[in-house]
Write a protein that holds these residues in place. Structure first.
Motif, PDB file in Angstrom:
ATOM      1  N   GLU A  36      -6.205  -2.643  -3.084  1.00  0.00           N
ATOM      2  CA  GLU A  36      -6.966  -3.482  -2.139  1.00  0.00           C
ATOM      3  C   GLU A  36      -7.172  -4.895  -2.681  1.00  0.00           C
ATOM      4  O   GLU A  36      -7.385  -5.838  -1.938  1.00  0.00           O
ATOM      5  CB  GLU A  36      -8.320  -2.837  -1.802  1.00  0.00           C
ATOM      6  CG  GLU A  36      -9.350  -2.942  -2.891  1.00  0.00           C
ATOM      7  CD  GLU A  36     -10.707  -2.407  -2.482  1.00  0.00           C
ATOM      8  OE1 GLU A  36     -10.867  -2.039  -1.306  1.00  0.00           O
ATOM      9  OE2 GLU A  36     -11.598  -2.345  -3.350  1.00  0.00           O
ATOM     10  N   ILE A  94       0.848  -1.201   0.000  1.00  0.00           N
ATOM     11  CA  ILE A  94       0.000   0.000   0.000  1.00  0.00           C
ATOM     12  C   ILE A  94       0.881   1.248   0.000  1.00  0.00           C
ATOM     13  O   ILE A  94       0.635   2.204  -0.751  1.00  0.00           O
ATOM     14  CB  ILE A  94      -0.947  -0.016   1.221  1.00  0.00           C
ATOM     15  CG1 ILE A  94      -1.894  -1.204   1.132  1.00  0.00           C
ATOM     16  CG2 ILE A  94      -1.735   1.283   1.301  1.00  0.00           C
ATOM     17  CD1 ILE A  94      -2.743  -1.428   2.374  1.00  0.00           C
ATOM     18  N   LYS A 111      -8.236   1.639  -4.483  1.00  0.00           N
ATOM     19  CA  LYS A 111      -9.186   0.653  -5.018  1.00  0.00           C
ATOM     20  C   LYS A 111      -8.459  -0.434  -5.810  1.00  0.00           C
ATOM     21  O   LYS A 111      -8.914  -1.574  -5.875  1.00  0.00           O
ATOM     22  CB  LYS A 111     -10.220   1.353  -5.908  1.00  0.00           C
ATOM     23  CG  LYS A 111     -11.277   2.095  -5.096  1.00  0.00           C
ATOM     24  CD  LYS A 111     -12.229   2.859  -5.982  1.00  0.00           C
ATOM     25  CE  LYS A 111     -13.270   3.609  -5.160  1.00  0.00           C
ATOM     26  NZ  LYS A 111     -14.138   4.458  -5.985  1.00  0.00           N
TER      27      LYS A 111
END
Ligand code: SF4
Ligand code: SF4
Length: 250
Positions: A200, A137, A197
């Motif tokens: 994930e 991330i 988005k």
């Protein structure tokens, strides 16, 4: 965390206290006090899955004191730092996950008009997270040239804050959760949401997203149009400083 199988009587009480299901019962051959050996049921901790949160030791009330904390060496100390509420982060001198920086913005003034503070909380009880997913991330959002919070211990785990790359030796560490914390320009929020988005789908855990900002002079929330535009839900928590925290900035 470890269990002394010679002391354990296999009552199983500690199993339900573990937030990542790292404790299980097994059969072991143990020495008898007089002579020979016997088979008995004992609890064992899956060393790779244990997040070193300390809950079993402090809360299970083991009737034979079989649970004990072994000495932790780096990089395993990362587990305790991120998972045990009593472990204090060197960078911030704060326990738990070691940061309160976004929450004290009314005192520190980190995020001024036009800037938005972002916290991505990776992992939850049951799932936990490996640091490799936290890195995925961080590396994804780093393309936005974000400013990582220096007092957050997760920032100190990065080998390179420009790319969000973590130190290789801690990537396999398992923790209950970890908070990536940074500032971006508010108009970058749509790009940030697009990145999140995508990423994930590439991680083996869950995350939640926190956003902190000053309100506009007319009282409106400058981030709300971007959040709603991305199809996300705005769930505001207001904070008014009543004078207990003396503002460091005008
Ligand atoms: S609570 Fe103690 S005695 Fe009971 S299973 Fe766990 S370690 Fe063994
Ligand atoms: S220290 Fe925490 S994660 Fe490890 S076995 Fe005990 S309760 Fe489970």
């Amino acid at each position: 965390m470890q269990i002394d199988e010679n002391k354990c009587i296999g009552c199983g009480v500690c199993i339900s206290y573990c937030p990542v299901n790292a404790i299980g019962l097994t059969e072991r051959e143990v020495p008898l006090t007089i002579k020979g050996k016997e088979r008995k049921q004992v609890s064992v901790i899956n060393f790779d899955e244990c997040a070193e949160c300390g809950v079993c030791l402090r809360s299970a009330g083991c009737p034979t004191n079989a649970i004990y904390q072994q000495e932790l060496q780096y990089p395993r100390t990362i587990r305790s730092l991120m998972s045990d509420v009593l472990t204090i982060a060197e960078e911030s001198q704060i326990s738990g996950r070691g940061t309160e920086e976004m929450k004290t913005n009314e005192v520190t003034g980190r995020f001024k008009q036009g800037m938005t503070g972002v916290a991505i909380e990776v992992g939850r009880p049951i799932t936990g997270t490996r640091m490799v997913d936290v890195e995925k991330i961080a590396m994804a959002v780093s393309v936005l040239d974000v400013e990582y919070e220096p007092c957050n211990p997760v920032t100190s785990m990065m080998a390179d804050v420009a790319t969000g790359k973590f130190k290789d030796d801690l990537l396999n560490e398992k923790v209950l959760s970890a908070i990536i914390e940074f500032g971006v320009r508010t108009e970058q929020l749509p790009d940030l949401f697009d990145i999140l988005k995508t990423v994930e789908t590439e991680i083996d855990s869950v995350f939640s997203l926190d956003i902190a900002c000053l309100l506009n002079p007319d009282g409106s929330n400058p981030t709300a149009p971007y959040i709603e535009g991305a199809g996300l839900w705005v769930a505001p928590n207001g904070k008014t400083n009543v004078g207990l925290g003396r503002p460091l900035v005008k």
